[in-house]
Design an enzyme around this catalytic site. Structure first.
Site, PDB file in Angstrom:
ATOM      1  CB  CYS A   7     -14.946 -35.438  12.935  1.00 14.01           C
ATOM      2  SG  CYS A   7     -15.208 -34.369  14.367  1.00 14.01           S
ATOM      3  CB  CYS A  53     -18.101 -33.522  13.063  1.00 10.17           C
ATOM      4  SG  CYS A  53     -16.459 -32.768  13.156  1.00 10.17           S
TER       5      CYS A  53
END
Length: 324
Positions: A79, A82
């Site tokens: 991700c 993230c």
């Protein structure tokens, strides 16, 4: 910012009984004692950011949330957002110096937790306060937004649950378990604990009696007053037929008894504003003894939610307008 009960013990927040008005004072007392002992029991800055998995969730998140708000960062290695958000959360957590704890959960390795929180996409950030889950935000967020959200979280944790956070000592060894700070037992702690156990067991009559026993000796005991209001509410709705109550209330908008019963159900179901609004409208429609009965029940529900809650403050103003 409304909590969701992670203990699944019921819709009404029974954890608030143990984190009532005097919880803040007790927590501050514990922090003061830790400081007096020269930081014994303090954590290091490195211990403010932890990796959590399903096996340790109960210990590292739910149990720790009784002493400090735990912010959960759901992330994954693949991700990209993230990788931008997580370092910001980690830096802010350390800067907040024990007011929050950051728990990082890899969703690929902890699918069950991801499902339990109902996460549809990452990054996703939640908090757990006194066992209650609160969604904070999902997706990328700017630092100003993050700080504003965390400031609100800290305020809620302190004002509603009495959590003042952890004591941080830069010289503490990372990974060392913080020592328990003893807090002197209050004169009614055994009775209050018995009342909470009765609530959890569904013995609402027993809980009512236990709280009344405390109040007979100490009428100003705020924890017992809050607990009694909750226990009495749960006892009232225990034998209700929800469908019948709601049909009765819909067909009799001016009937005080019907609206009072429906308001009780509203509150137990977590619909706080609906319960308050229903009774305020009924105050406007009724007079005499009926109006007084509705007013008294509304004041009792204020006690259940907590007199400092913003929804209670607003409803008090609306009630005053309706009465005068």
């Amino acid at each position: 910012m409304q909590p969701r009960n992670m203990s699944m013990s019921g819709v009404v927040d029974l954890a608030a009984v143990k984190a009532a008005q005097d919880a803040k004072a007790k927590a501050e007392q514990a922090r003061a004692e830790t400081a007096r002992q020269g930081g014994a029991g303090a954590v290091s800055p490195a211990d403010l950011v932890i990796d959590v998995d399903e096996a340790g969730f109960e210990r590292d998140v739910l149990q720790r949330s009784a002493e400090v708000p735990v912010v959960i960062d759901f992330w994954a290695e693949w991700c990209q957002p993230c990788k931008q958000l997580s370092p910001v959360l980690e830096r802010i957590t350390v800067e907040y110096n024990g007011r929050i704890l950051l728990a990082k959960i890899d969703v690929d390795a902890n699918q069950m937790l991801m499902q339990q929180f109902g996460i549809q996409g990452i990054p996703a950030v939640f908090a757990v306060v006194a066992g209650q889950a609160l969604p904070l935000f999902q997706g990328a967020a700017g630092e100003e937004q993050i700080r504003g959200t965390l400031d609100q979280l800290i305020q809620v944790a302190e004002e509603r649950f009495g959590l003042t956070g952890l004591v941080v000592d830069p010289d503490a060894q990372p990974g060392a378990a913080p020592a328990e700070t003893a807090i002197p037992a209050g004169p009614y702690d055994a009775l209050l604990e018995a009342a909470v156990q009765a609530l959890d067991a569904g013995d609402f009559g027993g809980a009512v009696q236990a709280y009344q026993n405390v109040l007979s000796d100490d009428p100003a005991n705020s924890e017992a007053k809050l607990g009694l209001a909750q226990a009495e509410l749960l006892r009232r709705v225990q034998g209700m037929d929800p469908q019948r109550v709601r049909e009765d209330a819909a067909g009799k908008p001016g009937d005080a008894e019907a609206q009072i019963a429906a308001a009780d159900l509203d509150l137990v179901g977590g619909h706080v504003e609906d319960a308050f609004g229903r009774l305020i409208e009924t105050v406007q429609r009724t007079a005499g003894d009926d109006r007084d009965a509705v007013r008294r029940r509304l004041l009792e529900l204020f006690e259940v939610v907590g007199t400092d809650d913003p929804r209670v403050v607003g409803a008090r103003r609306a009630l005053a307008r309706a009465l005068f």
